[in-house]
Every structure is written in C-alpha cells, then in structure tokens.
Design an enzyme around this catalytic site. Structure first.
Site, mmCIF file in Angstrom:
data_model
loop_
_atom_site.group_PDB
_atom_site.id
_atom_site.type_symbol
_atom_site.label_atom_id
_atom_site.label_comp_id
_atom_site.label_asym_id
_atom_site.label_seq_id
_atom_site.Cartn_x
_atom_site.Cartn_y
_atom_site.Cartn_z
ATOM 1 N N HIS A 269 1.934 9.217 -11.763
ATOM 2 C CA HIS A 269 3.157 9.871 -11.298
ATOM 3 C C HIS A 269 3.781 10.753 -12.396
ATOM 4 O O HIS A 269 3.769 11.951 -12.289
ATOM 5 C CB HIS A 269 4.204 8.889 -10.746
ATOM 6 C CG HIS A 269 3.665 7.988 -9.686
ATOM 7 N ND1 HIS A 269 3.089 8.471 -8.536
ATOM 8 C CD2 HIS A 269 3.572 6.624 -9.616
ATOM 9 C CE1 HIS A 269 2.687 7.454 -7.779
ATOM 10 N NE2 HIS A 269 2.954 6.320 -8.416
ATOM 11 N N ASP A 320 -2.974 6.283 -3.728
ATOM 12 C CA ASP A 320 -1.891 5.338 -3.994
ATOM 13 C C ASP A 320 -1.598 4.374 -2.842
ATOM 14 O O ASP A 320 -2.338 3.427 -2.623
ATOM 15 C CB ASP A 320 -0.650 6.134 -4.412
ATOM 16 C CG ASP A 320 0.425 5.273 -5.073
ATOM 17 O OD1 ASP A 320 0.345 4.045 -4.976
ATOM 18 O OD2 ASP A 320 1.359 5.828 -5.672
#
Ligand code: NGQ
Ligand code: ZN
Length: 454
Positions: A269, A320
């Site tokens: 991220h 994810d």
C-alpha cells in the site's frame, strides 16, 4: 519436454512472431526461438505474454466478497470492514481455508496471474491455541496452490502486537499472534509443509508497523535469512496519525529508520506518504505493493505514482482482499486512480509515444517478480514456463498488434481475454476455463453455504 508454438509472444527484447518455447520436465523454459516454424511443437494462435505475479493476497477473504458492502457503523470506514472481516475469519477451519483459497487461485490463474504471494496470518485455531501442527493452515494454502497450479510464495505473518509501540492485541486477532520464538517454529514448519510444492518459496511478512516493535521486526527479519519480506504500511490516514502520535515519525519513515529495507522488501500500500518518504522508498529499491481494487473497495486513498516513478521507484500489483480477482482490472484501476486525481491521461506511460498498457504490464511484471524473489516473469531460458495466452479474437484485441494488445486487454478487456495459461509448463487454463474450475467451485459453494449458516 513440452514444446509450444505461438503466433506472437512478448519476449524480453520485445514482440516476436512465430515463437517456439521448449519447456523441460521441471517446468523451466529450456529454449526460446522466434521466427521459426512449429516443427513438431503444438501450435497456438494467440498472443503469449509472461504471466503476472500477484504480490499480495489474503486468499480466505475471497469467501466474504460482497459481505461487507453494507454500512456497519456511522463511520463507514476501513475499521468497520475489518471488524466484519475478523468475524468472518473467526470460524474458518483449515479445510474451509483450502476450499476458499483454491477458488481464489483458480480465478487468479484464469485472469492472468500465474504466481501469488500469500500474506498468511490465520495461523491458529479459533480460540487462539496453536494447531498441533503449527503449519496446519500453511498446508491448507499449499493444497489450494497445488490444486490450482499457481506458483506460491508463502509469507507467514509475524503478528505480535495490536497497536503501535507494542500495545496489546485484541480478541479478534488471537488467531494471528506469535512471539518471535513461536514464529520461528511456525516458519520452519511452514517450510517443511510446502517442501513438496513445485517451486514454492517461503518468505516472511511482519504484518504492519502496528503489529511489531523495532526490535522484534529486526529480529524476525534477521532470523529469516535472504527471503522476501512483505509488510503493510501507511494504508490508512489513521495509521499515520497514530504512528506520529506514538513516536513522532510516519510509518514509512519508521520502517526505513528501524529496519534494513532493501530490494527484498515489499511495502504493501504505502498510500499515505510524504515527498521525503517517496524518495526513501525509491532509493531503498523496495517494491511498493499496490492493490488498486482493494484500495478502492476499502477507501484507502491513492499512491503518488508519478513522483515515485520519476525517482526510479518499483511497483507491482496485488489482489489483496480478493473481492474481485482480475489482473487487467488491477492495472486499469491503478492508472485510472492517477488519472482521476490528476485530471490527466496515460500517467504510467511517462513519455510521449509510449503505451500505457505496456508500461503498466512491464512494471507490474518486474515489481511482482522482485517481490517473489525468484526466476519468473520472462519468456526466456531458465525462467519458469508461466505463460498467458491472450485471445487474438477478443473484441478488444482483434485487429491490434504489439503493445496495442496490452492496451486492449488492460483498458478494453478483462480475464475473458485470457484463453490459455501454462504454469511451470503445465496447462492449467484451456479456452478460458481452469481445469479445476468445476471442482473448486463446487467445494467453494459448499463451504460458503455452510459458513452462512454458522
Ligand atoms: C489484513 N488487509 O491483514 O487483511 C488487512 C486488514 C489490518 C488490508 N489492510 C487488517 N487490506 O490491516 O489490520
Ligand atoms: Zn493486505
């Protein structure tokens, strides 16, 4: 020996026609020749590209797709989603995880991902007691990888604390928690459990800056040796605020100050970063793991791609939370986020005349490979034969050539443009269908139906 022949292929030095790829019995590419007749090899009309490496997955979360799309609290943010996710995982047993992960990995392969880095933290029984075999859950992931054929980089998660600075964990986290010693045993057991999986790699994943201290982070990284190290960092603004309140520094700065961040690392991220942090990440040669579908779903924010690329930064993509699994869509959304913020077009392309699809693909391929730390990601001798064959008749690809094929797939297509897939030389997707699709789906259906009744 498997011998394949493709009408077109993306080779390390560019597009080529009439490409023959010979694969040895171990699944590695032995030879590549362009401009040659099939000469006994099986001919495939289509566009062969190296399969993308998915650098960040929590496979079990595929089983809760759509279950968190109802507002659970007034804040309506990431932390409410996390509560739903924690409740979902609270009853999963190893067979549930194997069934859900198999479905996720089958979908990954069908969409063009040929490798997955599994950021795996569901270690213990529902009450937090370790299983008799600490690698019980790792073995479940291994079964799913074997069934789907996907190349697995397994990342056992080190999760020791619940808050910045070594604060206590919550009840909802008890299935994740290990101190450094028990984590070392888990890591050893995970390596043993995955030993028979072709080409599996075991790295480590300190969960986040919230879940470690500087000392425990350094200790687990040093003990693991020369393996991939993945960590969640600065996904949400609240994490940055809490980190600054605790130590006066921001998460990305903190990780670089406290640990030997280098090319083995994947910073997942890294959404909320200053210009100084962007420079440090680029200089460290770590890969930033961008997960655009998830980051959109969870309301994370947008990573500053242009300034990072200007400084030579490296990124890859991950699926994810697996709410939707599609390689092309991850790349498309990555680019669209930047366009929407900056009111520009063709951001990742960088220079005039360059194809955005090609730039996205090249960069995500290289970053993904680096995050997996092994010989994948190119149609070249010595590499694993991980090959995605695009359908030249798909409406977004027909009549195109070269980089336009990638532009068509990324911006005008999706997994339906993927016709065939080989992983380690073994065909796993034929005519758009994974060979294990029906079996995986049936088991997945039984599993989620049972979970819905719990
Ligand atoms: C995870 N996922 O570990 O699954 C996390 C949420 C957390 C994402 N950050 C939990 N996308 O960060 O504490
Ligand atoms: Zn994650």
């Amino acid at each position: 020996m498997t011998n394949l022949h493709f009408s077109h292929a993306l080779l390390p030095d560019g597009w080529a026609a009439d490409v023959r790829i010979d694969v040895d019995p171990s699944g590695a590419i032995r030879g590549v020749a362009a401009g040659v007749p099939a000469d006994g090899a099986v001919r495939h009309r289509g566009i062969a590209v190296p399969g993308l490496a998915n650098l960040h997955s929590h496979a079990f979360q595929r089983g809760m797709a759509g279950l968190a799309e109802r507002r659970s609290d007034a804040a309506g943010n990431f932390w409410g989603w996390r509560d739903v996710m924690y409740r979902f995982l609270s009853t999963l047993d190893p067979d549930d995880v194997a069934a859900i992960a198999a479905q996720a990995y089958v979908e990954m392969a069908e969409s063009g991902f040929t490798a997955v880095a599994e950021f795996h933290y569901l270690h213990h029984a529902p009450d937090g007691t370790p299983y008799a075999d600490p690698a019980e859950m790792a073995a479940a992931i291994g079964r799913a990888a074997a069934e789907s054929g996907i190349e697995l980089t397994h990342l056992p998660v080190f999760y020791a604390y619940g808050r910045f600075g070594g604060g206590p964990t919550e009840a909802g986290q008890r299935r994740f928690v290990n101190g450094p010693d028990r984590f070392a045993r888990l890591l050893e057991a995970s390596r043993a459990a995955l030993r028979d999986l072709p080409d599996a790699v075991v790295g480590i994943a300190p969960h986040s800056v919230r879940a470690v201290t500087g000392a425990t982070l350094r200790a687990v990284v040093a003990a693991a040796g020369d393996v991939p190290v993945h960590i969640h960092v600065a996904e949400q603004q609240k994490e940055v605020d809490d980190c600054v309140a605790w130590c006066g520094r921001r998460p990305v700065d903190w990780v670089h100050d406290e640990a030997p961040v280098d090319a083995r690392w994947c910073l997942v991220h890294a959404t909320h970063v200053t210009a100084g942090e962007v420079t440090r990440m680029a200089a460290s040669e770590a890969v930033v793991g961008l997960c655009p579908i998830t980051e959109g779903n969870l309301g994370d924010g947008l990573f500053p791609v242009p300034s990072f690329l200007d400084q030579g930064g490296r990124f890859g993509v991950g699926s994810d939370c697996n709410v939707r699994i599609d390689a092309a869509e991850e790349l498309r959304l990555l680019e669209y986020g930047q366009r929407l913020r900056d009111e520009k077009r063709n951001v990742v392309a960088g220079a005039p005349g360059r194809s955005t699809g090609r730039a996205l693909y090249d960069r995500a391929l290289a970053g993904g490979v680096q995050a997996h730390g092994r010989a994948i990601g190119a149609l070249a001798p010595g590499m694993r034969a991980d090959i995605v064959l695009l359908d030249p008749d798909h409406p977004a690809l027909v009549g195109r050539s070269g980089d336009q094929w990638l532009d068509g797939w990324v911006f005008g297509g999706d997994g339906r443009a993927v016709r065939d897939v080989w992983i380690g030389g073994r065909q796993v997707v034929a005519d758009g269908r994974h060979l294990a699709r029906d079996a995986a789906r049936a088991r997945f259906a039984r599993t989620v139906e049972r979970l819905a009744d719990r």
